[in-house]
Design a protein around this motif. Structure first.
Motif, mmCIF file in Angstrom:
data_model
loop_
_atom_site.group_PDB
_atom_site.id
_atom_site.type_symbol
_atom_site.label_atom_id
_atom_site.label_comp_id
_atom_site.label_asym_id
_atom_site.label_seq_id
_atom_site.Cartn_x
_atom_site.Cartn_y
_atom_site.Cartn_z
ATOM 1 N N ILE A 225 10.107 -55.956 -110.957
ATOM 2 C CA ILE A 225 8.874 -56.572 -110.452
ATOM 3 C C ILE A 225 7.655 -55.906 -111.088
ATOM 4 O O ILE A 225 6.718 -56.571 -111.536
ATOM 5 N N VAL A 226 7.678 -54.585 -111.132
ATOM 6 C CA VAL A 226 6.523 -53.836 -111.623
ATOM 7 C C VAL A 226 6.275 -54.089 -113.106
ATOM 8 O O VAL A 226 5.146 -54.378 -113.522
ATOM 9 N N VAL A 227 7.303 -53.986 -113.937
ATOM 10 C CA VAL A 227 7.054 -54.151 -115.376
ATOM 11 C C VAL A 227 6.674 -55.584 -115.722
ATOM 12 O O VAL A 227 5.862 -55.824 -116.631
ATOM 13 N N ARG A 228 7.214 -56.564 -115.002
ATOM 14 C CA ARG A 228 6.843 -57.949 -115.282
ATOM 15 C C ARG A 228 5.396 -58.233 -114.905
ATOM 16 O O ARG A 228 4.692 -58.965 -115.604
ATOM 17 N N ARG A 229 4.931 -57.640 -113.807
ATOM 18 C CA ARG A 229 3.525 -57.803 -113.431
ATOM 19 C C ARG A 229 2.616 -57.118 -114.441
ATOM 20 O O ARG A 229 1.550 -57.638 -114.794
ATOM 21 N N LEU A 230 3.009 -55.940 -114.917
ATOM 22 C CA LEU A 230 2.189 -55.252 -115.914
ATOM 23 C C LEU A 230 2.165 -56.016 -117.233
ATOM 24 O O LEU A 230 1.130 -56.052 -117.913
ATOM 25 N N ALA A 231 3.278 -56.625 -117.603
ATOM 26 C CA ALA A 231 3.302 -57.433 -118.824
ATOM 27 C C ALA A 231 2.345 -58.604 -118.709
ATOM 28 O O ALA A 231 1.634 -58.955 -119.668
ATOM 29 N N SER A 232 2.283 -59.221 -117.530
ATOM 30 C CA SER A 232 1.398 -60.362 -117.314
ATOM 31 C C SER A 232 -0.068 -59.938 -117.272
ATOM 32 O O SER A 232 -0.946 -60.607 -117.836
ATOM 33 N N ALA A 233 -0.343 -58.807 -116.611
ATOM 34 C CA ALA A 233 -1.728 -58.366 -116.447
ATOM 35 C C ALA A 233 -2.285 -57.682 -117.677
ATOM 36 O O ALA A 233 -3.509 -57.635 -117.876
ATOM 37 N N GLY A 234 -1.429 -57.126 -118.529
ATOM 38 C CA GLY A 234 -1.844 -56.259 -119.623
ATOM 39 C C GLY A 234 -2.975 -56.769 -120.488
ATOM 40 O O GLY A 234 -3.949 -56.033 -120.739
#
Length: 248
Positions: free
Chosen positions: A70-79
């Protein structure tokens, strides 16, 4: 040559854990709870916001691999939209909220949690960030320096490390807030950083990590040798690492 960022990464379950609960984000690319057979290198133009981060699902609690993904996918989207410490901190806090939201009403996910540590790379600077005990290092001429801040109590007498953490994303029955650690530093050609889970740093002291980085300027070789050294200690935990280099 146009300045660029090279990221060399790998993730492995180690020799003791039944499966890998670590996840990794490099720009738009994520690797969630799986294994790479060898280090992978990705190149990005310097100037666009780029997030490189490791999330280490909490062992001994359910669904650590779900929380870390969940965390890495959100960071990929927000980056691509992150531009500084404020937006980065809000993104990490959003990850914490997302973990709790995903667990709500699902007993099999209750108390799942994860650490996170990483870098936001901008045109002329980088921001290190973390919650938990995964780590970020800078490799400089005067030696290896940890720039993340461990959320963990002092180890017991006679021990170098501890498995306890005082702050995580998720990880409890009732939602709680987090305070991400964020530190900015300038980027320059040749800058070399390491982002990793404690599956690397628990078995390997900083001195050995520094020695291997100095011995292997090729990042693919360095990543492999770091992984190999952790495995040779018994590979007691999942091992995930990313070597970041600014090229020119």
């Amino acid at each position: 040559m146009v300045p660029y960022i090279a990221v060399t990464a790998l993730s492995h379950a180690g020799l003791v854990r039944e499966h890998n609960e670590d996840s990794l984000v490099v720009g738009p690319w994520t690797l969630c709870a799986t294994v790479t057979e060898s280090p992978q290198t990705l190149l990005f133009p310097l100037g666009r916001p780029l997030v490189v981060a490791v999330a280490d699902g909490l062992g001994g609690q359910p669904a650590g691999e779900v929380a870390s993904a969940i965390v890495v996918r959100r960071l990929a989207s927000a980056g691509p939209e992150l531009d500084g410490a404020e937006s980065l901190g809000e993104a990490v806090e959003g990850c914490n909220h997302a973990v709790y939201t995903a667990a709500a009403g699902r007993p099999e996910l209750t108390t799942m949690g994860t650490t996170v540590a990483g870098l936001l790379l901008l045109e002329e600077s980088a921001l290190s960030f973390n919650v938990g005990d995964s780590k970020v290092y800078r490799m400089a001429e005067d030696g290896l320096r940890q720039v993340s801040v461990d959320d963990s109590p002092p180890p017991a007498p006679g021990r170098r490390t501890t498995s306890a953490v005082t702050q995580t994303l998720g990880g409890s029955r009732l939602p709680s807030t987090v305070t991400p650690h964020v530190e900015a530093f300038p980027l320059s050609p040749g800058e070399r950083c390491l982002v990793c889970s404690d599956g690397l740093t628990d078995p390997l002291p900083d001195e050995e990590i520094e020695e291997l980085l100095r011995a292997h300027d090729d990042d693919g070789k360095a990543a492999f040798e770091l992984w190999k050294a952790a495995i040779e200690t018994g590979g007691p935990d999942n091992i995930t690492l990313a070597l970041v280099r600014v090229g020119a």
